[in-house]
Motif scaffolding. Structure first.
Motif, PDB file in Angstrom:
ATOM      1  N   ILE A 275       0.929  -1.177   0.090  1.00 33.73           N
ATOM      2  CA  ILE A 275      -0.062  -0.017  -0.008  1.00 33.73           C
ATOM      3  C   ILE A 275       0.902   1.287   0.011  1.00 33.73           C
ATOM      4  CG2 ILE A 275      -1.661   1.306   1.455  1.00 33.73           C
ATOM      5  CD1 ILE A 275      -3.082  -1.485   2.206  1.00 33.73           C
ATOM      6  N   SER A 276       0.639   2.106  -0.766  1.00 31.27           N
ATOM      7  CA  SER A 276       1.441   3.112  -1.108  1.00 31.27           C
ATOM      8  C   SER A 276       1.385   4.189   0.020  1.00 31.27           C
ATOM      9  CB  SER A 276       1.112   4.077  -2.340  1.00 31.27           C
ATOM     10  OG  SER A 276       1.729   5.452  -2.370  1.00 31.27           O
ATOM     11  N   ALA A 277       2.370   4.512   0.571  1.00 32.06           N
ATOM     12  CA  ALA A 277       2.577   5.726   1.523  1.00 32.06           C
ATOM     13  C   ALA A 277       2.431   7.129   1.284  1.00 32.06           C
ATOM     14  CB  ALA A 277       3.799   5.481   2.375  1.00 32.06           C
ATOM     15  N   GLY A 278       1.698   7.472   0.160  1.00 30.21           N
ATOM     16  CA  GLY A 278       1.396   8.595  -0.267  1.00 30.21           C
ATOM     17  C   GLY A 278       2.394   9.208  -1.139  1.00 30.21           C
ATOM     18  N   GLY A 279       2.293  10.713  -1.083  1.00 31.55           N
ATOM     19  CA  GLY A 279       3.197  11.388  -2.074  1.00 31.55           C
ATOM     20  C   GLY A 279       2.345  12.042  -3.062  1.00 31.55           C
ATOM     21  N   GLY A 280       3.196  12.783  -3.855  1.00 26.65           N
ATOM     22  CA  GLY A 280       2.182  13.313  -4.848  1.00 26.65           C
ATOM     23  C   GLY A 280       1.300  14.473  -4.484  1.00 26.65           C
TER      24      GLY A 280
ATOM     25  N   LEU B 153       6.014   8.292   4.488  1.00 28.48           N
ATOM     26  CA  LEU B 153       7.378   7.671   4.697  1.00 28.48           C
ATOM     27  C   LEU B 153       8.075   8.474   3.572  1.00 28.48           C
ATOM     28  CD1 LEU B 153       6.560   3.723   4.207  1.00 28.48           C
ATOM     29  CD2 LEU B 153       7.234   5.246   6.435  1.00 28.48           C
ATOM     30  N   PRO B 154       8.595   9.595   3.829  1.00 33.35           N
ATOM     31  CA  PRO B 154       9.274  10.619   3.167  1.00 33.35           C
ATOM     32  C   PRO B 154      10.735  10.228   3.183  1.00 33.35           C
ATOM     33  CG  PRO B 154       8.972  11.741   5.328  1.00 33.35           C
ATOM     34  CD  PRO B 154       8.091  10.546   5.137  1.00 33.35           C
ATOM     35  N   GLY B 155      11.146  10.006   1.726  1.00 30.23           N
ATOM     36  CA  GLY B 155      12.757   9.672   1.715  1.00 30.23           C
ATOM     37  C   GLY B 155      12.937   8.099   1.699  1.00 30.23           C
ATOM     38  N   LEU B 156      11.769   7.509   1.804  1.00 34.82           N
ATOM     39  CA  LEU B 156      11.983   5.873   1.817  1.00 34.82           C
ATOM     40  C   LEU B 156      11.447   5.237   0.705  1.00 34.82           C
ATOM     41  CD1 LEU B 156      11.166   5.497   5.606  1.00 34.82           C
ATOM     42  CD2 LEU B 156      13.312   5.791   4.636  1.00 34.82           C
ATOM     43  N   GLY B 157      11.148   6.032  -0.221  1.00 28.95           N
ATOM     44  CA  GLY B 157      10.737   5.459  -1.590  1.00 28.95           C
ATOM     45  C   GLY B 157      12.015   5.436  -2.651  1.00 28.95           C
ATOM     46  N   THR B 158      11.581   5.300  -3.939  1.00 33.83           N
ATOM     47  CA  THR B 158      12.366   5.497  -4.899  1.00 33.83           C
ATOM     48  C   THR B 158      11.905   6.914  -5.902  1.00 33.83           C
ATOM     49  OG1 THR B 158      11.006   4.314  -6.620  1.00 33.83           O
ATOM     50  CG2 THR B 158      12.448   3.085  -5.343  1.00 33.83           C
ATOM     51  N   PHE B 159      12.793   7.098  -6.614  1.00 36.31           N
ATOM     52  CA  PHE B 159      12.302   8.460  -7.573  1.00 36.31           C
ATOM     53  C   PHE B 159      11.139   8.308  -7.813  1.00 36.31           C
ATOM     54  CE2 PHE B 159      12.275  10.831 -11.278  1.00 36.31           C
ATOM     55  CZ  PHE B 159      12.757  12.277 -10.865  1.00 36.31           C
ATOM     56  N   PHE B 160      10.531   7.059  -8.527  1.00 32.08           N
ATOM     57  CA  PHE B 160       9.374   6.800  -9.015  1.00 32.08           C
ATOM     58  C   PHE B 160       8.323   6.436  -8.315  1.00 32.08           C
ATOM     59  CE2 PHE B 160      12.715   5.736 -11.928  1.00 32.08           C
ATOM     60  CZ  PHE B 160      12.610   6.785 -12.992  1.00 32.08           C
ATOM     61  N   SER B 161       8.214   5.945  -7.169  1.00 27.81           N
ATOM     62  CA  SER B 161       7.418   5.714  -6.494  1.00 27.81           C
ATOM     63  C   SER B 161       7.571   5.808  -4.677  1.00 27.81           C
ATOM     64  CB  SER B 161       7.084   4.182  -6.543  1.00 27.81           C
ATOM     65  OG  SER B 161       8.028   3.240  -6.047  1.00 27.81           O
TER      66      SER B 161
ATOM     67  N   THR C 245       2.592  -2.293   4.655  1.00 24.70           N
ATOM     68  CA  THR C 245       1.748  -3.475   4.794  1.00 24.70           C
ATOM     69  C   THR C 245       1.010  -3.078   5.967  1.00 24.70           C
ATOM     70  OG1 THR C 245       3.354  -5.241   4.007  1.00 24.70           O
ATOM     71  CG2 THR C 245       1.600  -6.026   5.626  1.00 24.70           C
ATOM     72  N   VAL C 246      -0.296  -3.272   5.734  1.00 23.76           N
ATOM     73  CA  VAL C 246      -1.506  -2.671   6.846  1.00 23.76           C
ATOM     74  C   VAL C 246      -2.144  -3.975   7.218  1.00 23.76           C
ATOM     75  CG1 VAL C 246      -3.641  -1.374   7.021  1.00 23.76           C
ATOM     76  CG2 VAL C 246      -1.772  -0.684   5.626  1.00 23.76           C
ATOM     77  N   ARG C 247      -2.096  -3.796   8.555  1.00 27.86           N
ATOM     78  CA  ARG C 247      -2.638  -5.154   9.263  1.00 27.86           C
ATOM     79  C   ARG C 247      -4.085  -4.627  10.185  1.00 27.86           C
ATOM     80  NH1 ARG C 247       0.446  -9.621   9.084  1.00 27.86           N
ATOM     81  NH2 ARG C 247       2.329  -9.186   8.303  1.00 27.86           N
TER      82      ARG C 247
ATOM     83  N   PRO D  59      10.113  -3.840   3.940  1.00 24.97           N
ATOM     84  CA  PRO D  59      11.355  -4.359   4.169  1.00 24.97           C
ATOM     85  C   PRO D  59      12.204  -3.083   3.401  1.00 24.97           C
ATOM     86  CG  PRO D  59      10.243  -6.153   3.946  1.00 24.97           C
ATOM     87  CD  PRO D  59       9.330  -5.027   3.564  1.00 24.97           C
ATOM     88  N   GLU D  60      11.908  -2.869   2.167  1.00 21.92           N
ATOM     89  CA  GLU D  60      12.666  -1.869   1.416  1.00 21.92           C
ATOM     90  C   GLU D  60      12.729  -0.630   1.835  1.00 21.92           C
ATOM     91  OE1 GLU D  60      10.008  -3.672   0.132  1.00 21.92           O
ATOM     92  OE2 GLU D  60      11.231  -4.937  -1.010  1.00 21.92           O
ATOM     93  N   ALA D  61      11.456   0.075   2.237  1.00 23.32           N
ATOM     94  CA  ALA D  61      11.604   1.269   3.077  1.00 23.32           C
ATOM     95  C   ALA D  61      12.389   1.172   4.347  1.00 23.32           C
ATOM     96  CB  ALA D  61      10.153   1.758   3.422  1.00 23.32           C
ATOM     97  N   ARG D  62      12.505   0.321   5.134  1.00 24.88           N
ATOM     98  CA  ARG D  62      13.100   0.181   6.288  1.00 24.88           C
ATOM     99  C   ARG D  62      14.628   0.172   6.273  1.00 24.88           C
ATOM    100  NH1 ARG D  62      11.656  -4.878   8.884  1.00 24.88           N
ATOM    101  NH2 ARG D  62       9.832  -5.331   7.393  1.00 24.88           N
ATOM    102  N   ALA D  63      14.806  -0.566   4.815  1.00 23.63           N
ATOM    103  CA  ALA D  63      16.436  -0.649   4.862  1.00 23.63           C
ATOM    104  C   ALA D  63      17.089   0.893   4.480  1.00 23.63           C
ATOM    105  CB  ALA D  63      16.741  -1.439   3.475  1.00 23.63           C
ATOM    106  N   LYS D  64      16.171   1.615   4.166  1.00 17.92           N
ATOM    107  CA  LYS D  64      16.670   3.051   3.687  1.00 17.92           C
ATOM    108  C   LYS D  64      16.654   4.180   5.099  1.00 17.92           C
ATOM    109  CE  LYS D  64      15.249   2.883  -0.861  1.00 17.92           C
ATOM    110  NZ  LYS D  64      14.590   3.468  -1.957  1.00 17.92           N
TER     111      LYS D  64
END
Ligand SMILES: [Zn+2]
Length: 76
Positions: free
Chosen positions: A21-26, A32-40, A45-47, A61-66
């Motif tokens: 699920i997208s953390a927003g932006g646009g 999750l500022p700064g934890l995505g990529t240039f494109f997304s 994961t929402v529970r 995990p990709e966001a946490r790694a950053k």
């Protein structure tokens, strides 16, 4: 991730999850500022507990790694 199947609020076991699920932006806030990529943006994961409705957001995990090297986030 096994403990995620039990709700910490009501101890119910009917917890459902949805990944990617997208953390927003646009035009929306970016949670999750700064934890995505240039494109997304970063992803959650929402529970959701089917018994009491408690909703929890977990950074992917990709966001946490950053996190550690991100200038947008500080520890604590
Ligand atoms: Zn619950």
């Amino acid at each position: 991730m096994e403990k995620h199947n039990q709700c910490p609020e009501c101890a119910g076991t009917r917890v459902h999850s949805h990944g990617g699920i997208s953390a927003g932006g646009g035009y929306a806030p970016n949670y999750l500022p700064g934890l995505g990529t240039f494109f997304s943006s970063g992803k959650f994961t929402v529970r959701v507990c089917a018994d009491c409705g408690l909703t929890r957001f977990y950074a992917s995990p990709e966001a946490r790694a950053k996190l550690r090297d991100s200038k947008d986030w500080r520890r604590g």
